[in-house]
Design a protein around this motif. Structure first.
Motif, PDB file in Angstrom:
ATOM      1  N   SER A  26      10.065  -7.461  -5.809  1.00 42.23           N
ATOM      2  CA  SER A  26      10.158  -6.325  -4.903  1.00 42.23           C
ATOM      3  C   SER A  26       9.042  -5.300  -5.067  1.00 42.23           C
ATOM      4  O   SER A  26       8.737  -4.567  -4.127  1.00 42.23           O
ATOM      5  N   SER A  27       8.412  -5.225  -6.227  1.00 42.30           N
ATOM      6  CA  SER A  27       7.429  -4.170  -6.447  1.00 42.30           C
ATOM      7  C   SER A  27       5.985  -4.645  -6.332  1.00 42.30           C
ATOM      8  O   SER A  27       5.060  -3.885  -6.616  1.00 42.30           O
ATOM      9  N   THR A  65       2.571  -5.449   1.254  1.00 43.96           N
ATOM     10  CA  THR A  65       2.902  -4.644   0.080  1.00 43.96           C
ATOM     11  C   THR A  65       4.421  -4.511  -0.038  1.00 43.96           C
ATOM     12  O   THR A  65       5.187  -4.912   0.851  1.00 43.96           O
ATOM     13  N   SER A  66       4.839  -3.887  -1.116  1.00 45.14           N
ATOM     14  CA  SER A  66       6.260  -3.708  -1.365  1.00 45.14           C
ATOM     15  C   SER A  66       6.910  -2.810  -0.315  1.00 45.14           C
ATOM     16  O   SER A  66       8.103  -2.955  -0.028  1.00 45.14           O
ATOM     17  N   ASP A  67       6.123  -1.908   0.279  1.00 45.17           N
ATOM     18  CA  ASP A  67       6.692  -1.036   1.314  1.00 45.17           C
ATOM     19  C   ASP A  67       6.270  -1.449   2.715  1.00 45.17           C
ATOM     20  O   ASP A  67       6.384  -0.658   3.655  1.00 45.17           O
ATOM     21  N   GLY A  68       5.793  -2.683   2.856  1.00 44.91           N
ATOM     22  CA  GLY A  68       5.612  -3.249   4.185  1.00 44.91           C
ATOM     23  C   GLY A  68       4.260  -3.083   4.847  1.00 44.91           C
ATOM     24  O   GLY A  68       4.115  -3.422   6.024  1.00 44.91           O
ATOM     25  N   ASN A 126      13.213  -8.670   0.373  1.00 44.70           N
ATOM     26  CA  ASN A 126      13.317  -8.362  -1.059  1.00 44.70           C
ATOM     27  C   ASN A 126      14.664  -8.788  -1.638  1.00 44.70           C
ATOM     28  O   ASN A 126      14.753  -9.139  -2.810  1.00 44.70           O
TER      29      ASN A 126
END
Length: 115
Positions: A30-31, A52-55, A73
């Motif tokens: 997830s990170s 990236t982890s935040d899309g 995730n």
């Protein structure tokens, strides 16, 4: 130990669609930035897409508008939706993650596009 396992490759006609999956070890997924690469016969491995982890997403120019990368995730999985495929998309597709400077690759999944 980090493991990446790709699946979903196969034989597809030009203009068709295919969805690739990359299942990752849970504790690292997830990170981290997840990326898809491909390597065609006789060519160097090249970046296809990253998320990236935040899309945040980027694509190679050659696949923009045709491929879509996404991640789940909760399932520790990253996907590559391939639409309007072309014979030049034929390659082994790999996913990759870098953790604390160490690069991890899956074993790849073969995509063959026939004309």
């Amino acid at each position: 130990q980090v493991q990446l396992v790709e699946s979903g490759g196969g034989l597809v006609q030009a203009g068709g669609s295919l969805r690739l999956s990359c299942a990752a070890s849970g504790s690292i997924f997830s990170s981290n930035v997840m990326r898809w690469y491909r390597q065609a016969p006789g060519k160097q491995r090249e970046l296809v897409a990253g998320i990236t982890s935040d899309g945040l997403i980027n694509y190679a120019d050659s696949v923009k508008g045709r491929f879509t990368i996404s991640r789940d995730n909760a399932k520790n999985t990253v996907y590559l939706q391939m639409n309007s495929v072309k014979p030049e998309d034929t390659a082994v597709y790999y996913c990759k993650v870098v953790i604390y400077g160490i690069i991890y690759w899956g074993k790849g999944t073969l995509v063959t596009v026939t004309s």
